[in-house]
Write a protein that holds these residues in place. Structure first.
Motif, PDB file in Angstrom:
ATOM      1  N   UNK A   7       0.786  -1.226   0.000  1.00 30.39           N
ATOM      2  CA  UNK A   7       0.000   0.000   0.000  1.00 30.39           C
ATOM      3  C   UNK A   7       0.818   1.276   0.000  1.00 30.39           C
ATOM      4  N   UNK A   8       2.123   1.183  -0.143  1.00 33.24           N
ATOM      5  CA  UNK A   8       2.935   2.400  -0.097  1.00 33.24           C
ATOM      6  C   UNK A   8       4.231   2.184  -0.855  1.00 33.24           C
ATOM      7  N   UNK A   9       4.687   3.238  -1.520  1.00 29.16           N
ATOM      8  CA  UNK A   9       6.036   3.238  -2.064  1.00 29.16           C
ATOM      9  C   UNK A   9       6.614   4.634  -1.964  1.00 29.16           C
ATOM     10  N   UNK A  10       7.943   4.700  -1.896  1.00 33.06           N
ATOM     11  CA  UNK A  10       8.659   5.969  -1.784  1.00 33.06           C
ATOM     12  C   UNK A  10       9.523   6.138  -3.029  1.00 33.06           C
ATOM     13  N   UNK A  11       9.636   7.370  -3.482  1.00 27.30           N
ATOM     14  CA  UNK A  11      10.462   7.688  -4.640  1.00 27.30           C
ATOM     15  C   UNK A  11      11.581   8.611  -4.182  1.00 27.30           C
ATOM     16  N   UNK A  12      12.804   8.184  -4.439  1.00 29.89           N
ATOM     17  CA  UNK A  12      13.987   8.980  -4.127  1.00 29.89           C
ATOM     18  C   UNK A  12      14.566   9.454  -5.445  1.00 29.89           C
ATOM     19  N   UNK A  13      14.646  10.761  -5.642  1.00 24.88           N
ATOM     20  CA  UNK A  13      15.228  11.313  -6.861  1.00 24.88           C
ATOM     21  C   UNK A  13      16.737  11.334  -6.676  1.00 24.88           C
ATOM     22  N   UNK A  14      17.437  10.718  -7.613  1.00 24.42           N
ATOM     23  CA  UNK A  14      18.894  10.598  -7.500  1.00 24.42           C
ATOM     24  C   UNK A  14      19.538  11.975  -7.557  1.00 24.42           C
TER      25      UNK A  14
END
Length: 170
Positions: free
Chosen positions: A131-138
């Motif tokens: 139910x969740x995901x995180x996005x890390x911008x490089x």
């Protein structure tokens, strides 16, 4: 019996495909909408109440000491003024126009490259359960937090280093 096993394998395969690909599809759709400056399409991927609450909570935590100082020196007017400033800032940033501008800026590469390969390499996706995901911008600090909405995803939080209180604790 063979048909039941085949159906179960098909459902499991579709579920695994959704688990892997749906966050990537959401990010691609958001990027395309931002590049096209299509605020209506982009806002379909944003949970505005959750995002506003998240940003407002982070700003309040970050600037709580300053607001408390103002309250002490100006009475209740300082807290009222601080709260109004935070509310106004959140309303400007977390709006269809504000987020479209933010995502359009992020989608544009410094070298002008917009190929799918460069976009895919621009971020990492960390899944947190179903139910969740995180996005890390490089190359940048902070992350975007997405929550599941039905079979799709919506942006529900942003953790930016500027919103964190980085002062050492006494």
């Amino acid at each position: 019996m063979k048909k039941l096993i085949a159906a179960l394998l098909l459902v499991a395969g579709l579920g695994a495909g959704w688990f892997y690909a749906s966050p990537l599809w959401t990010l691609k759709a958001m990027s395309d909408a931002a590049k096209a400056k299509d605020a209506a399409a982009l806002t379909g991927y944003i949970d505005f109440p959750a995002l506003k609450a998240d940003v407002k909570g982070d700003l309040t935590k970050r600037f709580g000491a300053e607001i408390a100082k103002e309250q002490a020196s100006m009475g209740g007017f300082g807290a009222l003024l601080g709260g109004a400033i935070v509310d106004g800032l959140v309303d400007k940033i977390v709006s269809p126009a504000g987020l479209t501008a933010l995502f359009a800026l992020q989608a544009k590469r410094a070298d002008g490259s917009t190929s799918p390969q460069s976009e895919k390499e621009a971020y990492t996706v960390d899944r947190i359960g179903l139910s969740e995901f995180h996005v890390q911008i490089k190359g940048q600090e902070g992350q975007m937090i997405f929550h599941r909405a039905g079979f799709g995803w919506k942006l529900a939080g942003i953790d930016l280093p500027i919103l964190k209180d980085t002062r050492p604790t006494p």
